[in-house]
Write a protein that holds these residues in place. Structure first.
Motif, PDB file in Angstrom:
ATOM      1  N   LEU A 137      57.721  38.326  65.019  1.00  7.54           N
ATOM      2  CA  LEU A 137      57.528  39.747  64.757  1.00  7.54           C
ATOM      3  C   LEU A 137      58.864  40.494  64.711  1.00  7.54           C
ATOM      4  O   LEU A 137      59.043  41.404  63.897  1.00  7.54           O
ATOM      5  CB  LEU A 137      56.615  40.358  65.825  1.00  7.54           C
ATOM      6  CG  LEU A 137      55.123  40.175  65.527  1.00  7.54           C
ATOM      7  CD1 LEU A 137      54.301  40.637  66.697  1.00  7.54           C
ATOM      8  CD2 LEU A 137      54.740  40.944  64.266  1.00  7.54           C
TER       9      LEU A 137
ATOM     10  N   GLU B  42      51.308  42.973  52.342  1.00  8.96           N
ATOM     11  CA  GLU B  42      50.105  43.765  52.525  1.00  8.96           C
ATOM     12  C   GLU B  42      50.341  45.195  52.057  1.00  8.96           C
ATOM     13  O   GLU B  42      51.452  45.720  52.156  1.00  8.96           O
ATOM     14  CB  GLU B  42      49.682  43.745  54.004  1.00  8.96           C
ATOM     15  CG  GLU B  42      50.535  44.552  54.940  1.00  8.96           C
ATOM     16  CD  GLU B  42      51.768  43.799  55.417  1.00  8.96           C
ATOM     17  OE1 GLU B  42      52.392  44.273  56.366  1.00  8.96           O
ATOM     18  OE2 GLU B  42      52.139  42.765  54.825  1.00  8.96           O
TER      19      GLU B  42
ATOM     20  N   PRO C  96      40.609  46.846  67.878  1.00  8.91           N
ATOM     21  CA  PRO C  96      41.921  46.206  68.033  1.00  8.91           C
ATOM     22  C   PRO C  96      41.796  44.815  68.674  1.00  8.91           C
ATOM     23  O   PRO C  96      41.058  44.652  69.646  1.00  8.91           O
ATOM     24  CB  PRO C  96      42.690  47.168  68.942  1.00  8.91           C
ATOM     25  CG  PRO C  96      41.657  47.972  69.637  1.00  8.91           C
ATOM     26  CD  PRO C  96      40.473  48.046  68.725  1.00  8.91           C
ATOM     27  N   PHE C  97      42.535  43.873  68.126  1.00 11.44           N
ATOM     28  CA  PHE C  97      42.495  42.507  68.654  1.00 11.44           C
ATOM     29  C   PHE C  97      42.982  42.462  70.099  1.00 11.44           C
ATOM     30  O   PHE C  97      42.521  41.645  70.890  1.00 11.44           O
ATOM     31  CB  PHE C  97      43.344  41.572  67.778  1.00 11.44           C
ATOM     32  CG  PHE C  97      43.184  40.138  68.156  1.00 11.44           C
ATOM     33  CD1 PHE C  97      42.056  39.428  67.781  1.00 11.44           C
ATOM     34  CD2 PHE C  97      44.140  39.481  68.920  1.00 11.44           C
ATOM     35  CE1 PHE C  97      41.876  38.108  68.147  1.00 11.44           C
ATOM     36  CE2 PHE C  97      43.970  38.158  69.305  1.00 11.44           C
ATOM     37  CZ  PHE C  97      42.835  37.475  68.910  1.00 11.44           C
TER      38      PHE C  97
ATOM     39  N   ILE D 125      40.054  35.243  73.284  1.00 10.38           N
ATOM     40  CA  ILE D 125      40.260  34.736  71.931  1.00 10.38           C
ATOM     41  C   ILE D 125      41.772  34.722  71.703  1.00 10.38           C
ATOM     42  O   ILE D 125      42.497  35.505  72.307  1.00 10.38           O
ATOM     43  CB  ILE D 125      39.576  35.710  70.941  1.00 10.38           C
ATOM     44  CG1 ILE D 125      38.072  35.545  71.041  1.00 10.38           C
ATOM     45  CG2 ILE D 125      40.014  35.505  69.511  1.00 10.38           C
ATOM     46  CD1 ILE D 125      37.594  34.161  70.720  1.00 10.38           C
TER      47      ILE D 125
ATOM     48  N   VAL E 131      50.014  36.618  64.253  1.00  9.61           N
ATOM     49  CA  VAL E 131      50.396  36.970  62.886  1.00  9.61           C
ATOM     50  C   VAL E 131      51.406  35.917  62.437  1.00  9.61           C
ATOM     51  O   VAL E 131      52.381  35.645  63.138  1.00  9.61           O
ATOM     52  CB  VAL E 131      51.024  38.381  62.846  1.00  9.61           C
ATOM     53  CG1 VAL E 131      51.540  38.681  61.448  1.00  9.61           C
ATOM     54  CG2 VAL E 131      50.012  39.424  63.289  1.00  9.61           C
TER      55      VAL E 131
ATOM     56  N   LYS F  49      53.633  36.169  52.487  1.00  7.75           N
ATOM     57  CA  LYS F  49      52.445  36.943  52.820  1.00  7.75           C
ATOM     58  C   LYS F  49      52.207  36.798  54.323  1.00  7.75           C
ATOM     59  O   LYS F  49      52.376  35.711  54.871  1.00  7.75           O
ATOM     60  CB  LYS F  49      51.267  36.360  52.042  1.00  7.75           C
ATOM     61  CG  LYS F  49      50.034  37.219  52.086  1.00  7.75           C
ATOM     62  CD  LYS F  49      48.916  36.604  51.267  1.00  7.75           C
ATOM     63  CE  LYS F  49      47.622  37.351  51.539  1.00  7.75           C
ATOM     64  NZ  LYS F  49      46.508  36.731  50.828  1.00  7.75           N
ATOM     65  N   ILE F  50      51.829  37.885  54.975  1.00  6.19           N
ATOM     66  CA  ILE F  50      51.498  37.710  56.385  1.00  6.19           C
ATOM     67  C   ILE F  50      49.983  37.646  56.554  1.00  6.19           C
ATOM     68  O   ILE F  50      49.235  38.336  55.860  1.00  6.19           O
ATOM     69  CB  ILE F  50      52.127  38.772  57.318  1.00  6.19           C
ATOM     70  CG1 ILE F  50      51.569  40.162  57.046  1.00  6.19           C
ATOM     71  CG2 ILE F  50      53.643  38.753  57.252  1.00  6.19           C
ATOM     72  CD1 ILE F  50      51.735  41.088  58.240  1.00  6.19           C
ATOM     73  N   THR F  51      49.574  36.768  57.425  1.00  2.00           N
ATOM     74  CA  THR F  51      48.146  36.624  57.707  1.00  2.00           C
ATOM     75  C   THR F  51      47.966  36.567  59.216  1.00  2.00           C
ATOM     76  O   THR F  51      48.899  36.251  59.949  1.00  2.00           O
ATOM     77  CB  THR F  51      47.569  35.316  57.116  1.00  2.00           C
ATOM     78  OG1 THR F  51      48.414  34.247  57.497  1.00  2.00           O
ATOM     79  CG2 THR F  51      47.442  35.385  55.618  1.00  2.00           C
ATOM     80  N   PHE F  52      46.763  36.869  59.623  1.00  8.32           N
ATOM     81  CA  PHE F  52      46.452  36.822  61.048  1.00  8.32           C
ATOM     82  C   PHE F  52      45.552  35.612  61.286  1.00  8.32           C
ATOM     83  O   PHE F  52      44.547  35.425  60.598  1.00  8.32           O
ATOM     84  CB  PHE F  52      45.738  38.109  61.463  1.00  8.32           C
ATOM     85  CG  PHE F  52      45.401  38.162  62.918  1.00  8.32           C
ATOM     86  CD1 PHE F  52      46.401  38.370  63.862  1.00  8.32           C
ATOM     87  CD2 PHE F  52      44.095  37.986  63.355  1.00  8.32           C
ATOM     88  CE1 PHE F  52      46.092  38.412  65.218  1.00  8.32           C
ATOM     89  CE2 PHE F  52      43.782  38.028  64.708  1.00  8.32           C
ATOM     90  CZ  PHE F  52      44.789  38.246  65.632  1.00  8.32           C
ATOM     91  N   HIS F  53      45.938  34.787  62.238  1.00  7.49           N
ATOM     92  CA  HIS F  53      45.187  33.565  62.506  1.00  7.49           C
ATOM     93  C   HIS F  53      44.402  33.697  63.800  1.00  7.49           C
ATOM     94  O   HIS F  53      44.982  33.836  64.867  1.00  7.49           O
ATOM     95  CB  HIS F  53      46.125  32.355  62.542  1.00  7.49           C
ATOM     96  CG  HIS F  53      46.688  32.056  61.200  1.00  7.49           C
ATOM     97  ND1 HIS F  53      46.297  30.982  60.453  1.00  7.49           N
ATOM     98  CD2 HIS F  53      47.573  32.750  60.428  1.00  7.49           C
ATOM     99  CE1 HIS F  53      46.929  31.008  59.291  1.00  7.49           C
ATOM    100  NE2 HIS F  53      47.720  32.074  59.254  1.00  7.49           N
ATOM    101  N   TRP F  54      43.122  33.704  63.660  1.00  6.17           N
ATOM    102  CA  TRP F  54      42.177  33.873  64.770  1.00  6.17           C
ATOM    103  C   TRP F  54      41.778  32.490  65.270  1.00  6.17           C
ATOM    104  O   TRP F  54      41.344  31.658  64.485  1.00  6.17           O
ATOM    105  CB  TRP F  54      40.974  34.622  64.207  1.00  6.17           C
ATOM    106  CG  TRP F  54      39.728  34.642  65.011  1.00  6.17           C
ATOM    107  CD1 TRP F  54      38.923  33.588  65.320  1.00  6.17           C
ATOM    108  CD2 TRP F  54      39.119  35.813  65.574  1.00  6.17           C
ATOM    109  NE1 TRP F  54      37.849  34.021  66.045  1.00  6.17           N
ATOM    110  CE2 TRP F  54      37.936  35.378  66.225  1.00  6.17           C
ATOM    111  CE3 TRP F  54      39.439  37.159  65.614  1.00  6.17           C
ATOM    112  CZ2 TRP F  54      37.094  36.255  66.881  1.00  6.17           C
ATOM    113  CZ3 TRP F  54      38.592  38.026  66.264  1.00  6.17           C
ATOM    114  CH2 TRP F  54      37.434  37.583  66.899  1.00  6.17           C
ATOM    115  N   SER F  55      41.940  32.242  66.564  1.00  4.98           N
ATOM    116  CA  SER F  55      41.536  30.938  67.106  1.00  4.98           C
ATOM    117  C   SER F  55      40.623  31.131  68.296  1.00  4.98           C
ATOM    118  O   SER F  55      40.934  31.880  69.213  1.00  4.98           O
ATOM    119  CB  SER F  55      42.735  30.129  67.585  1.00  4.98           C
ATOM    120  OG  SER F  55      43.708  30.090  66.604  1.00  4.98           O
TER     121      SER F  55
END
Lengths: 567, 567
Positions: free
Chosen positions: A3, A44, A77-78, A87, A91, A98-104
């Motif tokens: 970041l 984005e 908000p996460f 969880i 990012v 490209k930035i993506t958010f990875h949810w695990s």
């Protein structure tokens, strides 16, 4: 970290854009947009029409979260979700900027079996374990070459389960990693270029115990040294017999490559202390039982240094091998030396160190390896007093000894030690063994022999794997094989009957303490949940029962957020 | 609905603002802002710097969610979370025009106990139940005044559990709601203003069965009618004996207040059909066993109308009482009539209808009330064949009958029926009873006596409440009381031992089918989870065991998003 880089990039690109706008004051907005997109094509885009909205959680007016709303869709908000649901997310920047958010949903890994489990092969996924690097390992004992635990006693003690895991991990690494590169430096022929000060002595001497020539040394305070100067080999093996009447020792020196003035001296000397550290010296104590008794050392110098640094800094130190260089090897005092080699690694020596520890430390009466610490399980249960046995410790020791029996080409000492280790599986925990029964019906082997038992799943399954290993690595018709087979079958029957009790609908339970102690369930954290799955996948190659396969499959789905359905 | 109003308001206020801007073209932005804030002082504000970000769920590149990012905080749309975690939420407008989002983990309600449970009082929270309005209730049988279920057979059948719940809900409503207002219209004295056409006949006649004067009627096709014209009283009670040789019936007419041309005729006539509907006529069939046999009717006309409308429209109809008016009461054919009253409600009659059904329909041999339908529980278990008994049905019937024994001032018929209902609790399910054992150790009373048993929690606890009710409402020294007490104690011991098995760490399990069938856990949906809690809170006033209190407390916390901790 990521970041911060992004923030920096953001600032720089903003500056660049301001600069461009200043230069191209005549450009239409459209042109600017196009240019901006050209710089970061997939970045984005700004979103409009977003408003803030207050979220009230579960009707509690003191529990507010700042949310967003856009086109009637509320966004949470996460940072809130992370704790509420436990969880994980981050990012990440992809290759195309490209930035993506990875949810695990979980953080652990499942290891699928490749064919039927083979007791001669790697032990579960232990090739990935680094037991000696763990924070709760005080050091590798110089006396035995096995880890010293601080898990339940900060002074350090031998923890059988940990020692077995150490041995099994090195056995497994030995099978999966490239062969070590070895350099023999000295084998009792004075073949190494030793620097011997005038008042010191180094000579070849026939040793009756070793039945070969060895080096005999007698040094002044300066010592006798051997320059090594190697950046790749950090594993040192040697046999040494020190005089316990003089202050004798072996000292190995490492330096930091970029700061050659930083010297670390690793001392191996007769002492009852496991490890001490002072200034730039780290002392590993060997328990020398008698004058000139031989001790075989197989040292991972990076680990020895790490443990010393941990002591000095009182924090865990992450080691970077490439930062160091093995400098020299020194003899101090009076003693004998033989078989000095350095190597890239030496997993098999570490494996045998562990296996031999189990031969030496088995309690003859019980067949067990006693845990010399008090173990507190829960405030509502009597702590285990020092001397307790563990079905997991027994089982993993059996897995280790069975492999040593196989690998050594049939050394019966390993076999007999493993056989004797079956005894506690037939003695109730209340009588000093590791056997209990669920609801007086289903036998279980206790990782911790508490009263009442708490039925820890992973420890039980490790004990089953041990029983299977002994059964499968000994001749079918032998008594030991049949004895191990009976216990394995008995345990597998219980596993198949009780496994569903550990299914919590969205995670597995670590144990059944909620049933026997009537308290809240003790949910398995994700790495234990993954361990359960990996063990079931392994056992599923040995027993085709549906419950094993369907449970493993369902528990894998839980790791991706699936839940058992409700009515 | 709420959102539509908001949208409309939004459009209107936007129009208003545009209008104001047009008028006040000289106003500065600042003034306009102030004015806008004045209109909607706490309305959410527009948020800047929000960008879109792609969320990848659990590493599955085919599972993307459109998220937002603002100041490094990622926001996840609730529309995704709702399904992923099964969470509830809605946007609400507060009194001060502020909109807020209300996040709910569960949708059910906990009822806390007010002192020790009293078997003479309301049954759990059944005062809130409206059994007869449920979609799966075909109608209230005219023969017995109890619900006819379509849950497992669309033709309709008597479902003992539902009948008990119907009776218990009315017993509880009778205790918690204001007393009914009653108007006696006719008690065999010709006291009502009947309209009698010339070729019809209505006369007072002494009836030997009723041992009193009743009305005897013989009508032409026009019938004899009594104008009632009442907007508040929709409960009608009367005793009737019809000729089964003529097509005799009672017809009650309702009209829609705003559409007086819409007339609904509720026919009560001798027929084996539970209910039929055609045009504007709804027929409830009474099973008239012999010529002029008396039947006591206690009808909730709104429910009777609702069930007819459901049949006509093939969908469930929500009834609004204030839309209707009771118009008149008509006699057709040949028969006897007595004790005609209308009232605001009549819970106690409905309670006794249910209690009397249980007296009439108990199987003398088994002491049970047989469920005349096939019950499929799971594809991996043999369905129950018609005739099975339910511990929950038995238990709730006992709760009902115990209350009838108490409320009737000691009518032994209720007591003896309840006593006989204990029999199946002592007979294993495989032998036609409702008793099973968990792991051959802990006795359990099965809501569904499947083989293997599945140990449904709520049904078991309802059976325990029934046993307690019978024990506590009969004299201490009586055999029935002692028998009920023994079963209650036995069941409570099992409950305290097995309750932890139902704790899934974030919800309760509906049953233990995951253990006995080795399939995925059957998680309780929130209303069953709340039922478990409410039952535990009730039982906790009767047995002070820690496990009951701590489990109830923990399960309440699960409803607010708490989870059992992991290791």
């Amino acid at each position: 970290m990521r970041l911060n880089v992004r923030t920096l990039f953001g600032v720089l690109s903003t500056l660049a854009i301001i600069c461009l706008v200043t230069i191209w004051t005549n450009c239409s907005d459209r042109t600017f947009d196009t240019y901006s997109k050209h710089i970061k094509p997939n970045y984005e885009e700004l979103v409009n029409d977003v408003k803030s909205i207050d979220c009230i959680i579960n009707g509690n007016n003191n529990n507010h979260v700042d949310c967003l709303i856009k086109n009637s869709v509320v966004y949470i908000p996460f940072s809130f979700l992370k704790n509420y649901f436990e969880i994980y997310g981050k990012v990440l920047e992809t290759a195309d900027d490209k930035i993506t958010f990875h949810w695990s949903h979980s953080y652990s890994k499942v290891y699928y079996q490749n064919g039927k489990y083979d007791s001669r092969g790697v032990f579960t996924n232990f090739q990935n374990y680094k037991v000696e690097e763990r924070n709760r390992v005080k050091c590798i004992s110089a006396s035995h070459g096995v880890p010293v635990s601080t898990q339940w006693n900060p002074h350090g003690y031998y923890y059988p389960t940990q020692i077995a895991q150490f041995g099994l991990s090195h056995y497994s690494k030995n099978l999966t990693l490239p062969s070590p590169k070895v350099k023999v430096l000295e084998n009792g022929q004075m073949n190494a270029p030793w620097s011997i000060p005038t008042s010191s002595k180094l000579q070849i001497s026939f040793n009756s115990q070793a039945q070969s020539n060895v080096l005999e040394f007698f040094t002044n305070e300066e010592g006798i040294s051997l320059n090594i100067n190697n950046e790749n080999y950090f594993f040192v093996n040697f046999d040494v017999a020190l005089s316990i009447l003089t202050k004798s020792s072996i000292v190995i020196t490492l330096i930091e490559i970029n700061k050659p003035e930083v010297i670390w001296n690793l001392h191996y000397t007769c002492s009852k202390s496991f490890i001490l550290a002072k200034g730039h010296s780290i002392y590993h104590g060997m328990h020398c039982t008698e004058e000139f008794s031989w001790i075989k050392l197989a040292r991972n110098l990076i680990v020895d240094l790490q443990k010393g640094l941990n002591l000095l800094k009182k924090t865990s130190t992450k080691m970077i091998r490439s930062k160091y260089k093995l400098c020299d090897f020194k003899l101090f005092g009076m003693g004998l030396l033989d078989n000095l080699t350095i190597s890239s690694h030496d997993h098999i020596s570490q494996f045998y160190s562990a296996a031999n520890w189990f031969i030496k430390h088995q309690d003859k009466n019980s067949g067990g390896w006693r845990n010399p610490v008090t173990r507190k399980i829960s405030p509502v249960i009597q702590p285990l007093k020092p001397g307790w046995l563990s079905a997991m410790g027994q089982g993993q020791a059996i897995s280790l000894l069975s492999r040593a029996f196989y690998h050594s080409g049939g050394n019966e000492q390993y076999l007999n030690t493993a056989w004797a280790a079956l005894k506690p599986f037939k003695v109730y925990s209340k009588n000093g063994g590791v056997l209990s029964e669920f609801m007086n019906v289903h036998p279980w082997f206790d990782e911790y022999p508490t009263i009442p038992p708490i039925f820890i799943l992973n420890g039980f399954m490790y004990s089953l794997i041990g029983l299977y290993d002994l059964y499968s690595l000994t001749p079918n018709t032998s008594q030991v094989s049949q004895e191990a087979f009976l216990l394995w079958k008995q345990g597998m029957t219980s596993l198949k009957n009780l496994l569903p009790l550990f299914d919590m609908g969205s995670r597995s339970a670590y144990d059944l303490r909620h049933i026997t102690l009537a308290i809240q369930p003790n949910i398995a954290r994700w790495d234990y949940h993954a361990t359960h799955i990996n063990q079931l996948l392994l056992l599923g190659t040995l027993d085709n029962a549906t419950v094993i396969h369907t449970t493993a499959k369902r528990w894998i789905s839980y790791m991706n957020g699936a839940r058992a359905s409700h009515n």
